[in-house]
Motif scaffolding. Structure first.
Motif, PDB file in Angstrom:
ATOM      1  N   VAL A 398       0.671  -1.216  -0.228  1.00  0.00           N
ATOM      2  CA  VAL A 398       0.436   0.014   0.047  1.00  0.00           C
ATOM      3  C   VAL A 398       1.013   1.399  -0.290  1.00  0.00           C
ATOM      4  CG1 VAL A 398      -1.684   1.276   1.200  1.00  0.00           C
ATOM      5  CG2 VAL A 398      -1.803  -1.648   1.155  1.00  0.00           C
ATOM      6  N   GLU A 515     -13.354   4.323  -2.860  1.00  0.00           N
ATOM      7  CA  GLU A 515     -13.830   2.359  -2.945  1.00  0.00           C
ATOM      8  C   GLU A 515     -14.069   2.220  -4.665  1.00  0.00           C
ATOM      9  OE1 GLU A 515     -15.442  -1.170  -2.489  1.00  0.00           O
ATOM     10  OE2 GLU A 515     -14.507   0.195  -1.023  1.00  0.00           O
ATOM     11  N   CYS A 517     -11.557   4.525  -6.522  1.00  0.00           N
ATOM     12  CA  CYS A 517     -10.395   3.897  -6.362  1.00  0.00           C
ATOM     13  C   CYS A 517      -9.958   2.067  -6.658  1.00  0.00           C
ATOM     14  CB  CYS A 517      -9.298   4.752  -6.153  1.00  0.00           C
ATOM     15  SG  CYS A 517      -9.356   6.577  -6.596  1.00  0.00           S
ATOM     16  N   LYS A 518     -10.779   1.807  -5.676  1.00  0.00           N
ATOM     17  CA  LYS A 518      -9.623   0.051  -5.447  1.00  0.00           C
ATOM     18  C   LYS A 518     -10.651  -0.252  -6.554  1.00  0.00           C
ATOM     19  CE  LYS A 518      -9.778   1.836  -0.435  1.00  0.00           C
ATOM     20  NZ  LYS A 518     -10.271   1.024   1.226  1.00  0.00           N
ATOM     21  N   LYS A 519     -11.879  -0.408  -6.579  1.00  0.00           N
ATOM     22  CA  LYS A 519     -12.325  -0.996  -7.561  1.00  0.00           C
ATOM     23  C   LYS A 519     -11.745  -1.209  -9.435  1.00  0.00           C
ATOM     24  CE  LYS A 519     -16.615  -1.203  -5.746  1.00  0.00           C
ATOM     25  NZ  LYS A 519     -18.523  -0.420  -6.177  1.00  0.00           N
ATOM     26  N   PRO A 523      -3.842   0.995  -5.979  1.00  0.00           N
ATOM     27  CA  PRO A 523      -4.190   1.978  -4.169  1.00  0.00           C
ATOM     28  C   PRO A 523      -3.993   3.595  -4.949  1.00  0.00           C
ATOM     29  CG  PRO A 523      -2.105   0.382  -5.931  1.00  0.00           C
ATOM     30  CD  PRO A 523      -3.120   0.345  -6.426  1.00  0.00           C
ATOM     31  N   GLU A 526      -4.810   7.428   1.035  1.00  0.00           N
ATOM     32  CA  GLU A 526      -5.624   7.540   1.598  1.00  0.00           C
ATOM     33  C   GLU A 526      -5.212   8.783   2.252  1.00  0.00           C
ATOM     34  OE1 GLU A 526      -8.236   5.432   4.003  1.00  0.00           O
ATOM     35  OE2 GLU A 526      -7.938   3.718   1.958  1.00  0.00           O
TER      36      GLU A 526
END
Length: 575
Positions: A398, A515, A517-519, A523, A526
């Motif tokens: 991450v 969310e 971006c994650k989909k 990464p 935040e």
């Protein structure tokens, strides 16, 4: 040093020389502009000669990122790969190109924009360029300085800017301008041949952006290296009254990528050699970063490296030059193994080679720096093989936090509370809005996919900027309470409820965006995204007269903010 990318030359000059320059800066120097034209048209002969055999000559430039290359040579890592390497420094990019054409070296060293500008030269000569290694990203070394009246990228429209031809700020300028929603035709551009103050007598001519900006009040801004930016905005004898740093590669930290490229004909015949060279750089960079993180661990080795770097990059090993090398190291980030994989494959990033190549070549055609798009390829390495001997190869990690979340939240809230009148404009790069029904907190993220894509592009490009997600509420309840003569305590309670509702909305949007971006498999850091509740402090319409005006007050604003002038407050975590 004509047309060079000698980004730190000015910092290495002797104090006496700088004093002589300060007089030049404030004299009535006449700007000497150059006409922008493709690099292929600047070179009279593009004949291709065979690459000389023997020792592999490798170009470096006066940029802190090249210290890792120097370490790789000094630590014997090239030799361990079976390579006989001779490093040399060449800051005149056109001269570098000529050397590659003439076979003095197969390698070309520059930022990705410059490599794209050189691509047609090699196409004309009957070969291509292969970009095979990313050394660093500029993360503070390159700056846009402006005069009073320019507070955002949108404010650049219709104004005049000066920058160097054949240097690293060509792509910096064009890419950042695009992020502000502007085209190159929206601004006036003046080109000069030098990047910084030249170490020769210009005979009363201003040939670099800093000097032109100081002498010509009709120039609204200049793209300069960080030492020049510090001098211009210092307020001292060398400064320009009313100037300020609008933003730098500290915020736009995924724009300037420094790379190595190779002649395609030589690459094809010597792929294994180039692969060994790339592997040596990966190993050397990793070891250098370990040494740089703890200089006391091997002070003798570190001191020797700084001295050798000063000799090669600045042509001097005196204490000031050595100190300048060390002081410049914070202006770039070595991308290492993971950065190279992401850049060339496009996995986990929107700032890949393919994306940047398209952006750069399209903008360079608009600028008159290319006549047409030119071929530029990559090595297509097997990165599992290049990972041998490396420690930092976890591609699933991450991103490390860029900002201290608690301090940044407090700083943003304090800034809004004390300087609300400046908040909307100063340092704002881009913004878009999401609207809510009355009293609602939830919203449909699918309705804002295009806006989220734009925010993702901007947050990836401006990885050192903050993305402030502001919740705003309609002021009608407060207006009504005041009209009815409610007490200050009652009004304060209504305002607090509005702040709470607006913060909940901002937090909801932040959650949905992360969310999203994650989909996408991207990464994100935040800590870059801060949600704040503005309540009724900054309505679009203080006294809405129509339902449309009333509805537009209930919104969440995505605001991408450069934090150049706030760096003492917005401190990156762990720095």
């Amino acid at each position: 040093m004509q047309n060079g990318i000698l980004r730190y030359c000015v910092a290495a000059l002797a104090p006496m020389l700088l004093l002589s320059f300060s007089g030049i800066l404030h004299a009535a120097d006449k700007p000497e502009y150059v006409q922008p034209k493709p690099l292929a048209d600047q070179l009279s002969n593009t004949t291709l000669s065979p690459v000389k055999t023997g020792v592999l000559r490798v170009p470096t430039i006066t940029w802190p990122g090249d210290v890792a290359t120097i370490f790789t040579e000094q630590d014997g890592i090239f030799k361990a790969e079976g390579l006989a390497v001779e490093l040399f420094c060449e800051n005149d990019f056109a001269k570098q190109v000529r050397g590659v054409l003439d076979g003095e070296t197969p390698f070309l060293r520059g930022d990705l924009g410059m490599i794209n500008a050189a691509a047609p030269v090699f196409e004309k000569a009957g070969t291509e360029l292969v970009v095979f290694y990313v050394l660093t990203r500029s993360t503070g070394g390159d700056v846009l300085v402006v005069r009073t009246g320019t507070n955002s990228l949108q404010d650049m429209k219709g104004k005049t800017y000066v920058l160097q031809l054949n240097g690293p700020h060509m792509s910096f300028f064009s890419q950042v301008l695009a992020r502000g929603g502007l085209k190159t035709s929206d601004v006036n551009i003046k080109w000069v041949k030098e990047l910084t103050l030249p170490a020769y007598d210009t005979k009363g001519k201003a040939v670099d952006p800093r000097t032109v900006f100081a002498n010509d009040p009709t120039v609204d801004g200049c793209f300069v290296i960080s030492p020049d930016a510090a001098a211009i905005t210092s307020g001292g004898a060398e400064g320009v009254k009313g100037s300020k740093q609008l933003f730098s590669s500290k915020s736009a930290d995924h724009v300037i990528f420094d790379v190595y490229a190779c002649r395609a004909d030589w690459f094809k015949a010597n792929t294994a050699t180039v692969e060994k060279f790339a592997h040596a750089l990966l190993v050397g960079t990793e070891k250098f970063q370990t040494l740089n993180a703890d200089k006391t661990r091997d002070a003798a080795k570190y001191g020797k490296l700084m001295t050798r770097s000063a000799e090669l990059l600045f042509g001097s090993n005196d204490p000031k030059a050595v100190s300048d090398v060390e002081g410049s190291l914070g202006d770039c980030t070595w991308v290492g193994f993971q950065g190279n994989v992401n850049f060339f494959t496009g996995n986990g990033t929107t700032r890949s080679f393919a994306v940047l190549k398209e952006e750069i070549q399209t903008s360079f055609i608009d600028l008159g720096l290319l006549k047409a798009k030119a071929p530029l390829t990559t090595a297509n390495w097997d990165y599992t093989k290049l990972a041998n001997g490396l420690k930092n190869v976890d591609l699933t990690s991450v991103p490390k936090p860029t900002f201290d979340a608690t301090k940044t939240q407090q700083a943003v809230e304090n800034k809004i509370a004390t300087e609300l009148d400046k908040w909307n404009d100063e340092g704002s790069i881009y913004q878009f809005e999401v609207y809510f029904p009355p009293k609602a907190i939830a919203f449909d993220p699918t309705s804002y996919e295009d806006a989220f894509k734009k925010a993702l592009e901007l947050s990836a490009t401006f990885g050192g900027a903050l993305v402030v997600i502001e919740g705003h509420n309609a002021p009608d309840a407060v207006n009504q309470a005041k009209a009815l003569g409610k007490s200050a305590t009652e009004i304060a309670g209504i305002e607090q409820a509005a702040r709470n509702l607006s913060l909940n909305r901002a937090t909801s949007v932040r959650r949905a965006y992360l969310e999203f971006c994650k989909k996408k498999g991207l990464p994100v850091d935040e800590s870059q995204f801060v949600a704040v509740g503005m309540g009724v402090k900054s309505p679009k319409f203080a006294n809405p007269a129509t339902e449309a005006e009333w509805n537009s007050n209930r919104r969440v604003v995505f605001r991408v903010k450069a934090v150049e002038t706030e760096f003492d407050t917005f401190r990156p975590a762990g720095k």
